[in-house]
Design a protein around this motif. Sequence first.
Motif, PDB file in Angstrom:
ATOM      1  N   ILE A  34       0.829  -1.205   0.000  1.00  0.00           N
ATOM      2  CA  ILE A  34       0.000   0.000   0.000  1.00  0.00           C
ATOM      3  C   ILE A  34       0.868   1.262   0.000  1.00  0.00           C
ATOM      4  O   ILE A  34       1.932   1.311   0.637  1.00  0.00           O
ATOM      5  N   LEU A  35       0.438   2.271  -0.742  1.00  0.00           N
ATOM      6  CA  LEU A  35       1.079   3.577  -0.868  1.00  0.00           C
ATOM      7  C   LEU A  35       2.391   3.542  -1.650  1.00  0.00           C
ATOM      8  O   LEU A  35       3.119   4.536  -1.690  1.00  0.00           O
ATOM      9  N   ARG A  36       2.709   2.417  -2.268  1.00  0.00           N
ATOM     10  CA  ARG A  36       3.880   2.359  -3.142  1.00  0.00           C
ATOM     11  C   ARG A  36       3.404   2.224  -4.580  1.00  0.00           C
ATOM     12  O   ARG A  36       2.394   1.582  -4.850  1.00  0.00           O
ATOM     13  N   THR A  59      12.352   3.689  -2.212  1.00  0.00           N
ATOM     14  CA  THR A  59      12.461   2.341  -1.662  1.00  0.00           C
ATOM     15  C   THR A  59      12.732   1.319  -2.764  1.00  0.00           C
ATOM     16  O   THR A  59      12.213   1.442  -3.872  1.00  0.00           O
ATOM     17  N   ILE A  60      13.534   0.314  -2.423  1.00  0.00           N
ATOM     18  CA  ILE A  60      13.733  -0.831  -3.303  1.00  0.00           C
ATOM     19  C   ILE A  60      13.139  -2.046  -2.615  1.00  0.00           C
ATOM     20  O   ILE A  60      13.495  -2.364  -1.464  1.00  0.00           O
ATOM     21  N   LEU A  61      12.196  -2.696  -3.284  1.00  0.00           N
ATOM     22  CA  LEU A  61      11.500  -3.854  -2.736  1.00  0.00           C
ATOM     23  C   LEU A  61      12.073  -5.147  -3.288  1.00  0.00           C
ATOM     24  O   LEU A  61      12.543  -5.202  -4.422  1.00  0.00           O
ATOM     25  N   LYS A  62      12.005  -6.179  -2.454  1.00  0.00           N
ATOM     26  CA  LYS A  62      12.383  -7.533  -2.860  1.00  0.00           C
ATOM     27  C   LYS A  62      11.146  -8.420  -2.767  1.00  0.00           C
ATOM     28  O   LYS A  62      10.401  -8.354  -1.790  1.00  0.00           O
ATOM     29  N   TYR A  63      10.936  -9.236  -3.794  1.00  0.00           N
ATOM     30  CA  TYR A  63       9.763 -10.124  -3.803  1.00  0.00           C
ATOM     31  C   TYR A  63      10.199 -11.566  -3.963  1.00  0.00           C
ATOM     32  O   TYR A  63      10.977 -11.905  -4.864  1.00  0.00           O
ATOM     33  N   TYR A  85       6.012   8.048   2.328  1.00  0.00           N
ATOM     34  CA  TYR A  85       4.889   7.188   1.964  1.00  0.00           C
ATOM     35  C   TYR A  85       3.732   8.024   1.421  1.00  0.00           C
ATOM     36  O   TYR A  85       3.030   7.615   0.491  1.00  0.00           O
ATOM     37  N   GLY A  86       3.542   9.215   2.002  1.00  0.00           N
ATOM     38  CA  GLY A  86       2.343   9.977   1.698  1.00  0.00           C
ATOM     39  C   GLY A  86       2.449  10.934   0.532  1.00  0.00           C
ATOM     40  O   GLY A  86       1.481  11.164  -0.178  1.00  0.00           O
ATOM     41  N   LEU A  87       3.635  11.509   0.308  1.00  0.00           N
ATOM     42  CA  LEU A  87       3.787  12.485  -0.757  1.00  0.00           C
ATOM     43  C   LEU A  87       3.703  11.829  -2.129  1.00  0.00           C
ATOM     44  O   LEU A  87       4.229  10.744  -2.340  1.00  0.00           O
ATOM     45  N   GLN A  88       3.044  12.494  -3.050  1.00  0.00           N
ATOM     46  CA  GLN A  88       2.960  11.991  -4.410  1.00  0.00           C
ATOM     47  C   GLN A  88       4.198  12.389  -5.206  1.00  0.00           C
ATOM     48  O   GLN A  88       4.820  13.420  -4.959  1.00  0.00           O
ATOM     49  N   GLU A  89       4.559  11.545  -6.159  1.00  0.00           N
ATOM     50  CA  GLU A  89       5.649  11.896  -7.058  1.00  0.00           C
ATOM     51  C   GLU A  89       5.166  12.952  -8.049  1.00  0.00           C
ATOM     52  O   GLU A  89       3.979  13.016  -8.348  1.00  0.00           O
ATOM     53  N   PRO A  90       6.074  13.759  -8.611  1.00  0.00           N
ATOM     54  CA  PRO A  90       7.502  13.775  -8.320  1.00  0.00           C
ATOM     55  C   PRO A  90       7.901  14.639  -7.127  1.00  0.00           C
ATOM     56  O   PRO A  90       9.080  14.872  -6.898  1.00  0.00           O
ATOM     57  N   ILE A  91       6.931  15.134  -6.350  1.00  0.00           N
ATOM     58  CA  ILE A  91       7.239  16.004  -5.209  1.00  0.00           C
ATOM     59  C   ILE A  91       8.161  15.312  -4.208  1.00  0.00           C
ATOM     60  O   ILE A  91       9.073  15.922  -3.643  1.00  0.00           O
ATOM     61  N   SER A  92       7.935  14.013  -3.996  1.00  0.00           N
ATOM     62  CA  SER A  92       8.689  13.292  -2.971  1.00  0.00           C
ATOM     63  C   SER A  92      10.105  12.941  -3.403  1.00  0.00           C
ATOM     64  O   SER A  92      10.941  12.590  -2.567  1.00  0.00           O
ATOM     65  N   SER A  93      10.404  13.027  -4.696  1.00  0.00           N
ATOM     66  CA  SER A  93      11.653  12.464  -5.213  1.00  0.00           C
ATOM     67  C   SER A  93      12.906  13.137  -4.670  1.00  0.00           C
ATOM     68  O   SER A  93      13.898  12.476  -4.369  1.00  0.00           O
ATOM     69  N   GLU A  94      12.880  14.482  -4.526  1.00  0.00           N
ATOM     70  CA  GLU A  94      14.080  15.186  -4.086  1.00  0.00           C
ATOM     71  C   GLU A  94      14.446  14.842  -2.651  1.00  0.00           C
ATOM     72  O   GLU A  94      15.627  14.793  -2.301  1.00  0.00           O
ATOM     73  N   ILE A 318       1.077  -2.079  -9.536  1.00  0.00           N
ATOM     74  CA  ILE A 318       1.251  -3.533  -9.680  1.00  0.00           C
ATOM     75  C   ILE A 318       2.427  -3.838 -10.574  1.00  0.00           C
ATOM     76  O   ILE A 318       2.816  -3.021 -11.415  1.00  0.00           O
ATOM     77  N   VAL A 319       3.000  -5.040 -10.375  1.00  0.00           N
ATOM     78  CA  VAL A 319       3.969  -5.599 -11.304  1.00  0.00           C
ATOM     79  C   VAL A 319       3.208  -6.592 -12.178  1.00  0.00           C
ATOM     80  O   VAL A 319       2.515  -7.471 -11.671  1.00  0.00           O
ATOM     81  N   GLN A 320       3.328  -6.452 -13.470  1.00  0.00           N
ATOM     82  CA  GLN A 320       2.664  -7.360 -14.403  1.00  0.00           C
ATOM     83  C   GLN A 320       3.710  -8.288 -15.016  1.00  0.00           C
ATOM     84  O   GLN A 320       4.740  -7.839 -15.521  1.00  0.00           O
ATOM     85  N   ILE A 321       3.423  -9.593 -14.984  1.00  0.00           N
ATOM     86  CA  ILE A 321       4.355 -10.606 -15.466  1.00  0.00           C
ATOM     87  C   ILE A 321       3.656 -11.444 -16.526  1.00  0.00           C
ATOM     88  O   ILE A 321       2.623 -12.066 -16.260  1.00  0.00           O
TER      89      ILE A 321
END
Length: 324
Positions: A34-36, A59-63, A85-94, A318-321
């Motif tokens: 959630i929120l990613r 964040t870098i996630l591992k699955y 977690y809460g800020l929307q991109e691209p505002i959060s990127s810096e 989502i990740v689509q495979i």
Amino acid sequence: MSSVSTISLLLLSLLWAVISVDAQASFQRVPLPILRSGPHSFAFNSIEKAFYTGVSGGTILKYTPEKGFVIFARITESSNSLLCYGLQEPISSERCGRPAGIAFNENTGDLYVADALLGLHVVSPAGGLAVKIADGVNGNPFESLYGLDVDPTTGVVYFTSLSSRFSAYQMHLLLDLEDATGKLYKYDPSTKAVTVLMEGLGGSAGCTVSSDGSFVLVSQFTKNNIQRYWIKGPKAGSSEDFSISPSQLRPSSIRRIGSTGNFWVAAVHKVTNQTAVVKLNPNGEVLQRVRVPFQFSFLSEVNEFNGGLYFGTLTTRIVQIFKL
């Protein structure tokens, strides 16, 4: 054989190579936590059958199939905060970071990360907080880093900047103004030096190194082609057009397929905005096409692992495979 006959045979071979995909039946959908959002690029661990992806909030996630998603690494100390977690991109990127291209050095287990705004980073095999390697070269800061790959023969890292004027979220401006301010960089871990290899690239969204380490490919989104930069051999240090793909396709990424010598290209059709996925051989010839009957929002990468094609985007949750 006449030129007309040659063209006819090529077109016939391309028709046979097309795979029509049933979007409902052929894709596995793996929701992000959630929120990613925005699984941009992928790296893989064949021993654990795990994949890694950089997402919003730095964040870098591992699955893994057993545990699902876990946090593997963070670009900054802030990346784990509620703000990121809460800020929307691209505002959060810096503040938080925005991982774009990622790839493993298979010999050391280090994960290299091109963060769109915060520079080149490396993460140890244990994960945790990323270490910044460089945020510029020759006194000039990096702008809009995007693609990244590691030479499987030397461990040298190659990465791109999309543009010095626009971010990936301003792709319409990059296209409208036919921006050609992208660059290809090289980072040598043995010398810790970053050098500029190519300039004047048009939307250099992706790069990948050949399986034998002889050249690196760079996709140009605004120029509708792929450039080959020679690393070794008599042409070392020079570049040339690589792909014979139709000019109606805008390539957004290109990825090496293991040690096969072939590549997957993720592209968007100029007229229809339809997603196009093309497999090329080392000579730039089309081997296969996967026709996806729906649009991916900001398609950023297609990468192959363990019998599946992994689709990366800038905005989805989502990740689509697609199972090959």
